[in-house]
Design a protein around this motif. Structure first.
Motif, short mmCIF file in Angstrom:
data_model
loop_
_atom_site.label_atom_id
_atom_site.label_comp_id
_atom_site.label_asym_id
_atom_site.label_seq_id
_atom_site.Cartn_x
_atom_site.Cartn_y
_atom_site.Cartn_z
N TYR A 94 0.83 -1.20 0.00
CA TYR A 94 0.00 0.00 0.00
C TYR A 94 0.87 1.26 0.00
CZ TYR A 94 -3.20 3.54 1.93
OH TYR A 94 -3.92 4.68 2.17
N THR A 95 1.93 1.26 0.81
CA THR A 95 2.78 2.45 0.85
C THR A 95 3.48 2.69 -0.48
OG1 THR A 95 4.66 1.23 1.76
CG2 THR A 95 3.20 2.28 3.33
N PHE A 96 3.86 1.64 -1.16
CA PHE A 96 4.45 1.80 -2.49
C PHE A 96 3.38 2.17 -3.52
CE2 PHE A 96 7.86 -0.76 -0.60
CZ PHE A 96 8.94 0.03 -0.94
N GLY A 97 2.18 1.63 -3.35
CA GLY A 97 1.09 1.93 -4.26
C GLY A 97 0.67 3.38 -4.22
N ILE A 98 0.80 4.03 -3.07
CA ILE A 98 0.42 5.44 -2.96
C ILE A 98 1.24 6.27 -3.93
CG2 ILE A 98 0.55 7.46 -1.44
CD1 ILE A 98 -0.33 5.63 0.84
N GLY A 102 -1.29 6.17 -6.88
CA GLY A 102 -2.02 7.31 -6.35
C GLY A 102 -2.68 6.95 -5.04
N TYR A 103 -2.92 7.96 -4.23
CA TYR A 103 -3.46 7.75 -2.89
C TYR A 103 -4.85 7.13 -2.92
CZ TYR A 103 -5.33 8.71 1.72
OH TYR A 103 -5.93 8.57 2.94
N TYR A 104 -5.74 7.68 -3.72
CA TYR A 104 -7.13 7.25 -3.68
C TYR A 104 -7.32 5.84 -4.24
CZ TYR A 104 -7.61 12.14 -2.62
OH TYR A 104 -7.46 13.37 -2.05
N VAL A 105 -6.66 5.52 -5.33
CA VAL A 105 -6.76 4.17 -5.91
C VAL A 105 -6.16 3.14 -4.95
CG1 VAL A 105 -5.99 2.69 -7.81
CG2 VAL A 105 -6.72 5.03 -8.28
N SER A 106 -4.99 3.45 -4.41
CA SER A 106 -4.35 2.53 -3.47
C SER A 106 -5.18 2.34 -2.21
CB SER A 106 -2.96 3.04 -3.07
OG SER A 106 -2.12 3.05 -4.18
N THR A 107 -5.75 3.41 -1.71
CA THR A 107 -6.58 3.32 -0.51
C THR A 107 -7.82 2.48 -0.77
OG1 THR A 107 -5.77 5.45 0.29
CG2 THR A 107 -7.85 4.66 1.22
N VAL A 111 -8.31 -0.92 1.36
CA VAL A 111 -9.45 -1.06 2.28
C VAL A 111 -10.30 -2.27 1.91
CG1 VAL A 111 -11.60 0.05 3.03
CG2 VAL A 111 -9.49 1.37 2.96
N VAL A 112 -10.60 -2.43 0.62
CA VAL A 112 -11.40 -3.58 0.19
C VAL A 112 -10.69 -4.88 0.54
CG1 VAL A 112 -12.31 -4.82 -1.81
CG2 VAL A 112 -12.63 -2.35 -1.63
N PHE A 113 -9.40 -4.97 0.22
CA PHE A 113 -8.66 -6.21 0.47
C PHE A 113 -8.59 -6.52 1.96
CE2 PHE A 113 -4.89 -8.74 1.27
CZ PHE A 113 -5.07 -9.78 0.37
N MET A 114 -8.27 -5.53 2.78
CA MET A 114 -8.11 -5.79 4.22
C MET A 114 -9.45 -6.15 4.88
SD MET A 114 -5.00 -5.84 4.98
CE MET A 114 -5.15 -5.95 6.73
N ALA A 137 -15.43 2.88 -1.87
CA ALA A 137 -15.50 3.96 -2.86
C ALA A 137 -16.11 5.21 -2.24
CB ALA A 137 -16.31 3.51 -4.08
N ALA A 138 -17.16 5.04 -1.43
CA ALA A 138 -17.76 6.18 -0.75
C ALA A 138 -16.76 6.83 0.22
CB ALA A 138 -19.02 5.74 0.00
N PHE A 139 -16.03 6.00 0.95
CA PHE A 139 -15.01 6.50 1.87
C PHE A 139 -13.96 7.32 1.12
CE2 PHE A 139 -10.76 5.70 3.73
CZ PHE A 139 -10.92 6.40 4.92
N CYS A 140 -13.46 6.78 0.02
CA CYS A 140 -12.44 7.49 -0.77
C CYS A 140 -13.01 8.78 -1.36
CB CYS A 140 -11.90 6.59 -1.87
SG CYS A 140 -10.86 5.26 -1.25
N GLY A 141 -14.28 8.75 -1.77
CA GLY A 141 -14.90 9.96 -2.29
C GLY A 141 -15.03 11.04 -1.22
N ILE A 142 -15.42 10.64 -0.02
CA ILE A 142 -15.53 11.59 1.09
C ILE A 142 -14.15 12.15 1.45
CG2 ILE A 142 -16.09 11.80 3.55
CD1 ILE A 142 -18.38 9.75 2.98
N ILE A 143 -13.17 11.29 1.50
CA ILE A 143 -11.80 11.75 1.80
C ILE A 143 -11.33 12.74 0.73
CG2 ILE A 143 -9.38 10.98 1.92
CD1 ILE A 143 -10.87 10.41 4.44
#
Length: 160
Positions: A94-98, A102-107, A111-114, A137-143
């Motif tokens: 995840y840290t490398f994926g950010i 990108g932050y939102y795609v990685s997040t 989140v889904v995987f975990m 997706a809603a969480f990432c949109g709100i963030i």
């Protein structure tokens, strides 16, 4: 897996101290793209510095406590070592994926995987995956909205 409390806690604290030092060092290397009163570099250094202070102080207490010798007979049982290992590997990915995705795609992916990983085998279904993905997706949109509204700039270096 079973560990003695007398050995397990100091080892964990040493690992966390090393990790905190790595975070502090990485925070000091963060590139600043926007001038602001307190930069992303300073936030990272303050938080990782507090983390270091707390782990080192707990390590000192554990190493020099007389009570530790009495508790030495207690055993710590790790029931799901594979789950912990997978979670740690995914966290590093995840840290490398950010940086790379990108932050939102990685997040979203993280989140889904975990959530699906932590549900257990009986809790995983297509319906659960769908609701988890929609919630993520809603969480990432709100963030995204909150970060844009308050002009929160994401770091452009690895977060560890």
């Amino acid at each position: 897996m079973t560990f003695r409390n007398k050995i397990a806690e100091p080892v964990l604290l040493l690992v966390l101290t090393a990790f905190g030092g790595l975070i502090f060092w990485q925070s000091s290397l963060t590139k600043i793209t926007v001038e602001e009163p307190v930069t992303a570099r300073m936030y990272g250094m303050i938080i990782s510095g507090l983390f270091l202070a707390s782990t080192i102080s707990r390590l000192v207490v554990v190493l020099f406590s007389r009570k530790n010798s009495i508790e030495g007979s207690k055993m710590i049982v790790v029931k799901e070592p594979l789950l912990i290992l997978i979670a740690c590997v995914v966290m590093f990915m995840y840290t490398f994926g950010i940086i790379n995705l990108g932050y939102y795609v990685s997040t979203f992916i993280y989140v889904v995987f975990m959530i699906m990983l932590l549900r257990g085998k009986e809790g995983r279904s297509l319906k659960t995956l769908l609701f988890t993905a929609l919630g993520s997706a809603a969480f990432c949109g709100i963030i995204y909205i909150v970060f844009k509204t308050f002009k929160v700039y994401l770091p452009n270096a690895l977060l560890f």
